[in-house]
Design a protein around this motif. Sequence first.
Motif, PDB file in Angstrom:
ATOM      1  N   THR A  32       8.880   0.665  -0.211  1.00  0.00           N
ATOM      2  CA  THR A  32       9.269   2.221   0.128  1.00  0.00           C
ATOM      3  C   THR A  32       8.107   2.941  -1.041  1.00  0.00           C
ATOM      4  OG1 THR A  32      11.495   1.629   0.205  1.00  0.00           O
ATOM      5  CG2 THR A  32      10.854   4.167   0.083  1.00  0.00           C
ATOM      6  N   PHE A  33       7.243   3.804  -0.221  1.00  0.00           N
ATOM      7  CA  PHE A  33       6.327   4.408  -0.929  1.00  0.00           C
ATOM      8  C   PHE A  33       6.897   5.917  -0.998  1.00  0.00           C
ATOM      9  CE2 PHE A  33       3.119   1.585   0.526  1.00  0.00           C
ATOM     10  CZ  PHE A  33       2.487   1.021  -0.448  1.00  0.00           C
ATOM     11  N   GLU A  34       7.378   6.392  -2.127  1.00  0.00           N
ATOM     12  CA  GLU A  34       8.100   7.758  -2.452  1.00  0.00           C
ATOM     13  C   GLU A  34       8.732   8.126  -1.195  1.00  0.00           C
ATOM     14  OE1 GLU A  34       4.112   9.140  -2.697  1.00  0.00           O
ATOM     15  OE2 GLU A  34       4.001   8.002  -4.514  1.00  0.00           O
ATOM     16  N   GLY A  60      -0.754  -5.085  15.175  1.00  0.00           N
ATOM     17  CA  GLY A  60       0.058  -3.731  15.653  1.00  0.00           C
ATOM     18  C   GLY A  60      -0.803  -2.680  15.311  1.00  0.00           C
ATOM     19  N   PRO A  61      -0.147  -1.532  15.649  1.00  0.00           N
ATOM     20  CA  PRO A  61      -0.879  -0.458  15.559  1.00  0.00           C
ATOM     21  C   PRO A  61      -1.281   0.113  14.161  1.00  0.00           C
ATOM     22  CG  PRO A  61       1.431   0.128  16.263  1.00  0.00           C
ATOM     23  CD  PRO A  61       1.109  -1.366  16.381  1.00  0.00           C
ATOM     24  N   SER A  62      -2.289   0.921  14.060  1.00  0.00           N
ATOM     25  CA  SER A  62      -2.582   1.300  12.574  1.00  0.00           C
ATOM     26  C   SER A  62      -1.688   2.305  12.024  1.00  0.00           C
ATOM     27  CB  SER A  62      -4.112   1.849  12.450  1.00  0.00           C
ATOM     28  OG  SER A  62      -3.883   3.358  12.206  1.00  0.00           O
ATOM     29  N   GLY A  63      -1.356   1.728  10.813  1.00  0.00           N
ATOM     30  CA  GLY A  63      -0.160   2.702   9.962  1.00  0.00           C
ATOM     31  C   GLY A  63       1.143   2.109  10.046  1.00  0.00           C
ATOM     32  N   CYS A  64       1.247   1.011  10.842  1.00  0.00           N
ATOM     33  CA  CYS A  64       2.541   0.366  10.883  1.00  0.00           C
ATOM     34  C   CYS A  64       2.966  -0.672   9.734  1.00  0.00           C
ATOM     35  CB  CYS A  64       2.773  -0.412  12.111  1.00  0.00           C
ATOM     36  SG  CYS A  64       1.702  -1.901  12.106  1.00  0.00           S
ATOM     37  N   GLY A  65       2.129  -0.731   8.669  1.00  0.00           N
ATOM     38  CA  GLY A  65       2.501  -1.656   7.548  1.00  0.00           C
ATOM     39  C   GLY A  65       1.910  -2.961   7.517  1.00  0.00           C
ATOM     40  N   LYS A  66       0.879  -3.235   8.382  1.00  0.00           N
ATOM     41  CA  LYS A  66       0.314  -4.676   8.324  1.00  0.00           C
ATOM     42  C   LYS A  66      -0.245  -4.851   6.888  1.00  0.00           C
ATOM     43  CE  LYS A  66      -2.435  -3.900  11.629  1.00  0.00           C
ATOM     44  NZ  LYS A  66      -2.174  -2.296  11.723  1.00  0.00           N
ATOM     45  N   SER A  67      -0.903  -4.070   6.496  1.00  0.00           N
ATOM     46  CA  SER A  67      -1.568  -4.262   4.905  1.00  0.00           C
ATOM     47  C   SER A  67      -0.785  -4.333   4.039  1.00  0.00           C
ATOM     48  CB  SER A  67      -2.903  -2.968   4.870  1.00  0.00           C
ATOM     49  OG  SER A  67      -3.706  -3.127   5.499  1.00  0.00           O
ATOM     50  N   THR A  68       0.338  -3.244   4.080  1.00  0.00           N
ATOM     51  CA  THR A  68       1.499  -3.157   3.074  1.00  0.00           C
ATOM     52  C   THR A  68       2.304  -4.831   2.960  1.00  0.00           C
ATOM     53  OG1 THR A  68       1.878  -1.032   3.211  1.00  0.00           O
ATOM     54  CG2 THR A  68       3.336  -1.984   2.275  1.00  0.00           C
ATOM     55  N   PHE A  69       2.391  -5.047   4.287  1.00  0.00           N
ATOM     56  CA  PHE A  69       3.126  -6.404   4.315  1.00  0.00           C
ATOM     57  C   PHE A  69       2.269  -7.444   3.360  1.00  0.00           C
ATOM     58  CE2 PHE A  69       3.349 -10.595   6.876  1.00  0.00           C
ATOM     59  CZ  PHE A  69       4.617 -10.840   6.343  1.00  0.00           C
ATOM     60  N   LEU A  71       0.443  -7.509  -4.823  1.00  0.00           N
ATOM     61  CA  LEU A  71      -0.545  -6.137  -5.193  1.00  0.00           C
ATOM     62  C   LEU A  71       0.440  -5.008  -5.070  1.00  0.00           C
ATOM     63  CD1 LEU A  71      -3.879  -6.747  -3.498  1.00  0.00           C
ATOM     64  CD2 LEU A  71      -3.357  -6.866  -6.047  1.00  0.00           C
ATOM     65  N   GLU A  72       1.338  -4.982  -4.386  1.00  0.00           N
ATOM     66  CA  GLU A  72       2.451  -3.775  -4.041  1.00  0.00           C
ATOM     67  C   GLU A  72       3.602  -4.492  -4.543  1.00  0.00           C
ATOM     68  OE1 GLU A  72       1.326  -0.924  -3.545  1.00  0.00           O
ATOM     69  OE2 GLU A  72      -0.386  -0.984  -2.181  1.00  0.00           O
ATOM     70  N   ASP A  73       4.392  -3.936  -5.428  1.00  0.00           N
ATOM     71  CA  ASP A  73       5.553  -4.572  -5.861  1.00  0.00           C
ATOM     72  C   ASP A  73       6.467  -4.090  -4.802  1.00  0.00           C
ATOM     73  OD1 ASP A  73       5.055  -5.499  -8.237  1.00  0.00           O
ATOM     74  OD2 ASP A  73       5.007  -3.850  -9.274  1.00  0.00           O
TER      75      ASP A  73
HETATM   76  N1  LIG Z   1      -0.146   3.414  -1.761  1.00  0.00           N
HETATM   77  C1  LIG Z   1       0.329   4.081  -0.916  1.00  0.00           C
HETATM   78  N2  LIG Z   1       1.160   5.309  -1.048  1.00  0.00           N
HETATM   79  C2  LIG Z   1       1.968   6.081  -0.100  1.00  0.00           C
HETATM   80  N3  LIG Z   1       1.803   5.578   1.089  1.00  0.00           N
HETATM   81  C3  LIG Z   1       1.298   4.693   1.644  1.00  0.00           C
HETATM   82  C4  LIG Z   1       0.382   3.630   0.235  1.00  0.00           C
HETATM   83  N4  LIG Z   1      -0.085   2.667   1.085  1.00  0.00           N
HETATM   84  C5  LIG Z   1       0.168   2.995   2.315  1.00  0.00           C
HETATM   85  N5  LIG Z   1       0.979   3.869   2.602  1.00  0.00           N
HETATM   86  C6  LIG Z   1       1.540   4.268   3.834  1.00  0.00           C
HETATM   87  O1  LIG Z   1       2.256   3.187   4.385  1.00  0.00           O
HETATM   88  C7  LIG Z   1       1.785   3.084   5.946  1.00  0.00           C
HETATM   89  C8  LIG Z   1       1.380   1.861   6.504  1.00  0.00           C
HETATM   90  O2  LIG Z   1       0.213   1.773   5.942  1.00  0.00           O
HETATM   91  P1  LIG Z   1      -0.550   0.183   5.920  1.00  0.00           P
HETATM   92  O3  LIG Z   1       0.252  -0.852   5.409  1.00  0.00           O
HETATM   93  O4  LIG Z   1      -1.975   0.447   5.434  1.00  0.00           O
HETATM   94  O5  LIG Z   1      -0.689  -0.059   7.489  1.00  0.00           O
HETATM   95  P2  LIG Z   1      -1.744  -0.667   8.479  1.00  0.00           P
HETATM   96  O6  LIG Z   1      -2.397  -1.634   7.575  1.00  0.00           O
HETATM   97  O7  LIG Z   1      -0.971  -1.369   9.601  1.00  0.00           O
HETATM   98  O8  LIG Z   1      -2.582   0.140   9.149  1.00  0.00           O
HETATM   99  C9  LIG Z   1       1.085   4.231   6.071  1.00  0.00           C
HETATM  100  O9  LIG Z   1       1.613   5.163   6.543  1.00  0.00           O
HETATM  101  C10 LIG Z   1       0.557   4.769   4.808  1.00  0.00           C
HETATM  102  O10 LIG Z   1       0.232   5.905   4.877  1.00  0.00           O
END
Ligand SMILES: Nc1ncnc2c1ncn2[C@@H]1O[C@H](COP(=O)(O)OP(=O)(O)O)[C@@H](O)[C@H]1O
Lengths: 235, 263
Positions: free
Chosen positions: B14-16, B38-47, B54-56
């Motif tokens: 969860t981000f904020e 997956g579509p951009s913004g769906c959380g792939k990088s976050t996963f 790198l993200e807790d």
């Molecule tokens: N450090 C962060 N702080 C707040 N929101 C974030 C942060 N990193 C990513 N997000 C949000 O998390 C969602 C998923 O991001 P991300 O994992 O980068 O998507 P993807 O890689 O699939 O395009 C996006 O809506 C992005 O704005």
Amino acid sequence: MNNFAKFWRQFYELGGYHNFLQGLKNTALIAVLGLVIGFIIGAVISIVKLIPSKHPIVKFFKGFAEAYVALFRGTPMVVQLLLMHFGLFPLIGLSLDSVFEAVIIFGMNSGAYMSEIIRSGINAVDVGQMEAGRCVGVSYSSTMVHIILPQAIKNIIPTIGNEFITLIKETSVVSFIAVMDITKSFQAIGTSTYEYFVPYIVLALVYLIIVLAITLGIKAIEKNLKKSERSGGVK
Amino acid sequence: MDNVLLHVEHLKKTFEKTAVLKDISIDILQGDVVAVIGPSGCGKSTFLRCLNCLEDPDPGSIIVFDDVNIADIRIDINEHRKNMGMVFQQFNLFANKTIIDNITFGPLNAYKKKLGFFKSIASHFNGGYKKEKKAQQEKALALLSRIGLEDKAKAYPSTLSGGQKQRVAIVRALAMNPKVILFDEPTSALDPEMVGEVLNLIKDLATNGMTMVIVTHEMGFAKEVANKVLFFNEGVIEEQGSPDELFKNPKSERLKEFLSKVL
Ligand SMILES: Nc1ncnc2c1ncn2[C@@H]1O[C@H](COP(=O)(O)OP(=O)(O)O)[C@@H](O)[C@H]1O
Ligand SMILES: [Mg+2]
């Protein structure tokens, strides 16, 4: 005798240049050592401010760092000098050589400004550099020391140069605590000849020449650094 | 199952207050090549960034790697990141280090850490560090020659092309002998003519059995190299399976819609 001849007689024949050389040495000493101490204090403060931790001990140091910077940036250099020389140092029974005192006070003052410079330099380094370091198993602090700080320092060399120039010009206030510096050495000539215009013009020229020389030096360093990173590997 | 390399259970992030990852569970096996699409913004990088912390991840998430839950903030994550390489979209080569130093930085740091504070200082005097450095440099040169860049060993990253930088970033990860490498859109920042050289290197790793998790927009590549595809949508794994299953017989409407846009 015209004013310039008067000045020259006092400066050269009557030995005023001894003061000048002494003053030059002290000015250089205070500015250079002040810069070094300022850099060390500034590096520590900026890193404390940037540590991503909410631990109570870290928080305490963060608060201390904030207060330090606010205090030293919020009051004039002369006031700090007078307060420590006539107030704090005697109070804690510290009696040092005045030049050494000036070095410490200038270092502490410069540390406050330097911390802001270093912090902005660190912030300007791409966050990917830290992440890449962490991803090969290197700790936050080691990545900071080996990857981030070297790049940050490179970014801020021109700004540190400016800080050095500021320090040199500010050393002119050390006469308040009876240190012989360049300014005082020319003041002394005026006091002897009752003519201040020529000594002060020469004084201004001396500062100008020093500052220009340093500016050129910084430019040369910058150019050199840029070149090294463009090297394609053929030594 | 002893060939599970990464066990992910109830991973949330969860981000904020915005839930970006909503309860993800997945096992990554030894030798798996997992494509994440997956579509951009769906959380792939976050996963991906949660996998090596790198993200807790949110408290309660479980990521078992090296037999410990690395999502637990009390463990020394540096010890486990050594075994988990990461390759970024923007390469992130160390700008202040030469190519060869980029590659040896991690291994030499690991060597010093293993010795501990005093012994690592001593190693600078008793020849131990010098020997290790030489060994790591030889290894780095071998890796560089594998990608045809041994003549760039003493160059700085700013002198390399994007494709060269990314290949160096990949061998920098390899130099740690990781158990798994995570790729976050490794070709998205590249000029089209350089995409091939990077994908070929990744294919090469796949052939040699390296376990990899690859976020990618290159569907052709995903089909060819991956044995498992995860389709992410709005913070959940919407659909998963072999490339054949997902690309030929997509079940969910979202995946059908996504594929119709990208294929
Ligand atoms: N450090 C962060 N702080 C707040 N929101 C974030 C942060 N990193 C990513 N997000 C949000 O998390 C969602 C998923 O991001 P991300 O994992 O980068 O998507 P993807 O890689 O699939 O395009 C996006 O809506 C992005 O704005
Ligand atoms: Mg992304």
